[in-house]
Write an enzyme that holds these catalytic residues in place. Sequence first.
Site, mmCIF file in Angstrom:
data_model
loop_
_atom_site.group_PDB
_atom_site.id
_atom_site.type_symbol
_atom_site.label_atom_id
_atom_site.label_comp_id
_atom_site.label_asym_id
_atom_site.label_seq_id
_atom_site.Cartn_x
_atom_site.Cartn_y
_atom_site.Cartn_z
ATOM 1 N NE ARG A 163 -2.215 -1.701 3.510
ATOM 2 C CZ ARG A 163 -2.837 -2.727 4.103
ATOM 3 N NH1 ARG A 163 -4.072 -3.035 3.777
ATOM 4 N NH2 ARG A 163 -2.233 -3.451 5.017
ATOM 5 C CB ILE A 164 3.458 2.488 2.324
ATOM 6 C CG1 ILE A 164 2.485 2.602 3.506
ATOM 7 C CG2 ILE A 164 4.514 3.581 2.346
ATOM 8 C CD1 ILE A 164 3.128 2.439 4.874
ATOM 9 C CB SER A 183 8.113 -7.153 -3.983
ATOM 10 O OG SER A 183 7.505 -7.396 -5.241
ATOM 11 N NE ARG A 184 7.600 -12.271 0.506
ATOM 12 C CZ ARG A 184 7.380 -11.735 1.713
ATOM 13 N NH1 ARG A 184 8.355 -11.757 2.608
ATOM 14 N NH2 ARG A 184 6.234 -11.192 2.037
ATOM 15 C CB ILE A 239 9.417 5.852 5.102
ATOM 16 C CG1 ILE A 239 9.133 5.286 3.697
ATOM 17 C CG2 ILE A 239 9.916 7.280 4.976
ATOM 18 C CD1 ILE A 239 8.163 4.180 3.615
ATOM 19 N NE ARG A 241 8.450 -1.431 12.122
ATOM 20 C CZ ARG A 241 7.467 -0.532 11.989
ATOM 21 N NH1 ARG A 241 7.689 0.566 11.285
ATOM 22 N NH2 ARG A 241 6.281 -0.744 12.530
ATOM 23 C CD GLU A 270 12.751 3.713 14.968
ATOM 24 O OE1 GLU A 270 11.684 3.865 15.595
ATOM 25 O OE2 GLU A 270 12.786 3.529 13.752
ATOM 26 C CG HIS A 288 9.428 5.737 13.492
ATOM 27 N ND1 HIS A 288 9.711 4.454 13.882
ATOM 28 C CD2 HIS A 288 8.373 5.637 12.662
ATOM 29 C CE1 HIS A 288 8.858 3.614 13.319
ATOM 30 N NE2 HIS A 288 8.037 4.297 12.571
#
Length: 322
Positions: A163-164, A183-184, A239, A241, A270, A288
């Site tokens: 989505r992001i 991506s996979r 943005i 992890r 963090e 973050h």
Amino acid sequence: MTYIRAMTDPAAIPIIAYGPLYPYLDEALAWRFAVHAVAADADPEALPPQVREARALVSFGSVGASAAIMDALPKLEMIGLFSVGYDKVDVAHARAKGIRVTNTPDVLTDDVADLAVGLLYATVRHIAANDRMVRAGDWARGVKPALCGRVTGKRIGILGLGRIGRAIARRLEAVAGEILYHSRRPVAGTAYRYVADPLDFARASDVIIVATSGGPEARGLVDAAMLDALGPEGMIVNISRGSVIDEDALVAALAEKRIAGAGLDVFANEPHVPEALFSMDHVVLQPHQGSATVETRKAMADLVLANLDAWVSGRPLLTPVA
Ligand code: 8YV
């Protein structure tokens, strides 16, 4: 559903909130439940008996919910996350114990995508470094800022087209020379170029934007080899992890200028950020802030509350992970 202030209701359902989370959410939880505020690093085995009666746990992205906390709460039925990322939740353990888990997808997609684009521009156009030099009086003393690259026409490689990632791509369609992704597996229905091999993907990108979800399968996905494949004119924005990038390899690549820059909103440990980054003008640092807007945090809180209300009422959960 009408709520009396739970503190006056002995029948109020006991829950744990790793917090403080967000004033609006903390207040709303207190109206609904008998809330035990627990420090995120509290030892589950040391929780007082009344706290271990909790039937729900409200947590957030960087803390999640460990198997240990689940095992310490024999009446735990529900984990409500104030985050879309659930990589810090032992979901398999939750499923094995029949504990439901919810997160907050969609309501924060636009804000996180906006910050990714903002970090892209800030990194490529040296916005943070130039701000510092003006404030330091360097420009007034005749220092000329170094020329930078341009965003328009860049080959933008999106790592993770969820989505992001798709929201970031949509925002950059007007300026990117090309949008490609890794991506996979390929994502159905998208016109962006899929590159199956991570090193080929890095070689084909001018800027990599890390938008994949976190978790064990993505840990260290961006390693030294991928950074070297990105190359000395390449840049990276994260943005997602901090765990997705080998942080030691990233710091070394930036220090040795084996990549040209980075825009980082997330980090491996963090709120602790590698101090070597602090002196690097080609690095933009954010604490973050992806979902940290007034509108979105309220929408996330409302979604946490709606899931908890559904759980209490025996209705289907709105955004279940498990
Ligand atoms: C959280 C995040 O929203 O949603 C996520 O997965 O990474 C964060 O933006 C924020 O930390 C509040 O929990």
